[in-house]
Design an enzyme around this catalytic site. Sequence first.
Site, mmCIF file in Angstrom:
data_model
loop_
_atom_site.group_PDB
_atom_site.id
_atom_site.type_symbol
_atom_site.label_atom_id
_atom_site.label_comp_id
_atom_site.label_asym_id
_atom_site.label_seq_id
_atom_site.Cartn_x
_atom_site.Cartn_y
_atom_site.Cartn_z
ATOM 1 N N SER A 118 10.339 9.733 37.475
ATOM 2 C CA SER A 118 10.727 8.444 38.046
ATOM 3 C C SER A 118 9.717 7.419 37.553
ATOM 4 O O SER A 118 8.637 7.798 37.068
ATOM 5 C CB SER A 118 10.651 8.553 39.573
ATOM 6 O OG SER A 118 10.637 7.273 40.175
ATOM 7 N N TYR A 121 6.761 11.325 47.575
ATOM 8 C CA TYR A 121 7.583 11.178 46.358
ATOM 9 C C TYR A 121 6.712 10.830 45.149
ATOM 10 O O TYR A 121 6.845 11.416 44.076
ATOM 11 C CB TYR A 121 8.624 10.092 46.613
ATOM 12 C CG TYR A 121 9.723 9.978 45.575
ATOM 13 C CD1 TYR A 121 10.813 10.857 45.586
ATOM 14 C CD2 TYR A 121 9.701 8.983 44.609
ATOM 15 C CE1 TYR A 121 11.836 10.736 44.659
ATOM 16 C CE2 TYR A 121 10.717 8.847 43.684
ATOM 17 C CZ TYR A 121 11.789 9.729 43.707
ATOM 18 O OH TYR A 121 12.809 9.595 42.786
HETATM 19 P P1 NAD Z 1 21.391 12.417 44.950
HETATM 20 O O1 NAD Z 1 20.934 12.492 46.353
HETATM 21 O O2 NAD Z 1 22.576 11.594 44.604
HETATM 22 O O3 NAD Z 1 21.632 13.893 44.363
HETATM 23 C C1 NAD Z 1 20.680 14.902 44.535
HETATM 24 C C2 NAD Z 1 21.354 16.251 44.389
HETATM 25 O O4 NAD Z 1 20.331 17.245 44.561
HETATM 26 C C3 NAD Z 1 22.426 16.510 45.461
HETATM 27 O O5 NAD Z 1 23.583 17.026 44.856
HETATM 28 C C4 NAD Z 1 21.753 17.528 46.402
HETATM 29 O O6 NAD Z 1 22.662 18.412 47.014
HETATM 30 C C5 NAD Z 1 20.838 18.255 45.414
HETATM 31 N N1 NAD Z 1 19.740 18.943 46.097
HETATM 32 C C6 NAD Z 1 18.928 18.466 47.082
HETATM 33 N N2 NAD Z 1 18.081 19.422 47.488
HETATM 34 C C7 NAD Z 1 18.333 20.526 46.730
HETATM 35 C C8 NAD Z 1 17.793 21.839 46.671
HETATM 36 N N3 NAD Z 1 16.812 22.218 47.488
HETATM 37 N N4 NAD Z 1 18.313 22.702 45.764
HETATM 38 C C9 NAD Z 1 19.319 22.335 44.932
HETATM 39 N N5 NAD Z 1 19.880 21.119 44.937
HETATM 40 C C10 NAD Z 1 19.395 20.221 45.836
HETATM 41 O O7 NAD Z 1 20.099 11.940 44.129
HETATM 42 P P2 NAD Z 1 19.951 11.261 42.688
HETATM 43 O O8 NAD Z 1 19.663 9.817 42.885
HETATM 44 O O9 NAD Z 1 21.056 11.683 41.775
HETATM 45 O O10 NAD Z 1 18.552 11.926 42.248
HETATM 46 C C11 NAD Z 1 18.470 12.970 41.307
HETATM 47 C C12 NAD Z 1 17.038 13.024 40.784
HETATM 48 O O11 NAD Z 1 16.717 11.765 40.166
HETATM 49 C C13 NAD Z 1 15.976 13.249 41.863
HETATM 50 O O12 NAD Z 1 14.970 14.091 41.363
HETATM 51 C C14 NAD Z 1 15.426 11.856 42.091
HETATM 52 O O13 NAD Z 1 14.113 11.875 42.588
HETATM 53 C C15 NAD Z 1 15.492 11.289 40.685
HETATM 54 N N6 NAD Z 1 15.462 9.834 40.613
HETATM 55 C C16 NAD Z 1 16.405 9.088 41.247
HETATM 56 C C17 NAD Z 1 16.339 7.707 41.161
HETATM 57 C C18 NAD Z 1 17.340 6.830 41.844
HETATM 58 O O14 NAD Z 1 17.074 5.611 41.916
HETATM 59 N N7 NAD Z 1 18.463 7.337 42.328
HETATM 60 C C19 NAD Z 1 15.328 7.098 40.409
HETATM 61 C C20 NAD Z 1 14.389 7.898 39.766
HETATM 62 C C21 NAD Z 1 14.472 9.280 39.874
#
Ligand code: NAD
Length: 260
Positions: free
Chosen positions: A142, A155
Amino acid sequence: MNLNGKICIITGAARGIGATIARRFVRSGARVAIADLKLEDAEATAAELTKMGPGEAMGVAMDVTNEDQVNAGVQKVVDTWGGVDVLVSNAGIQIVHELQNFPFEDWKKLLSIHLDGAFLTTKACLPHMYKAGSGSIIMMGSVHSKEASPLKSAYVTAKHGLLGLSRVIAKEGAKHGVRSNVICPGFVKTPLVEKQIPEQAEELGISEEEVVNKIMLGGTVDQEFTTVEDVAEIAHVFAAFPTNALTGQSMVVSHGWFME
Ligand code: NAD
């Protein structure tokens, strides 16, 4: 560059960023395991992607914090398709509190999903990659791998940690042809971010509009969210890059929120 026939595992891929990376990889000809907590959610996403083609997808039930489930999920992919070429360690959650009020249980839960998850999935995939003499590991970092924000102690700690883990994998994996890189997105409108808007408004005593315009997009060059497609495109480059030159790196995709 394409991923024709490449065998990929993407964690947290039933929805959000992971699902869009899976879509991009299947469009590029890959065989993609959608690993997520609930098998039915993973299978629903996989069925949709297989219908789209030209690659294919399958659902795998996996809690990335559970070593037995991780090992069983990776083994299922190896038994079905014969190996693992690409791992995208993407599963993640967000929990926001000021540090003095951060429940220890929440701290441990967040660190476990991001860090234990990346460690366990990598550990399970590496023997198959080493045997093949090639592989690409991609961590979902991130902007918070490089920058700090209030309320996000767990985080920010986890995302900084992934940079270190990835660099060690790059150094240990090199002699086996295994690369490791980190994607560092800015704010992307997924359920993870939608959930934070009211939570941060309440914690900081400001409006939801101010959370979006000042906190989330205030540092960007154009007040725009990064999209799931933007992130998937970077993942595709890291996965499909044709030589071992691209390893030990991290790429920020954030509308200029963070520049280096
Ligand atoms: P999201 O909540 O839309 O999706 C996350 C997915 O991870 C879900 O399908 C959930 O069921 C799954 N998950 C959660 N805990 C789990 C576990 N213990 N085992 C297996 N699966 C699990 O989130 P997102 O925004 O798509 O985020 C995905 C990644 O991107 C994360 O690592 C997040 O930190 C990172 N990220 C997101 C953003 C943002 O702005 N959305 C920015 C930077 C980084």
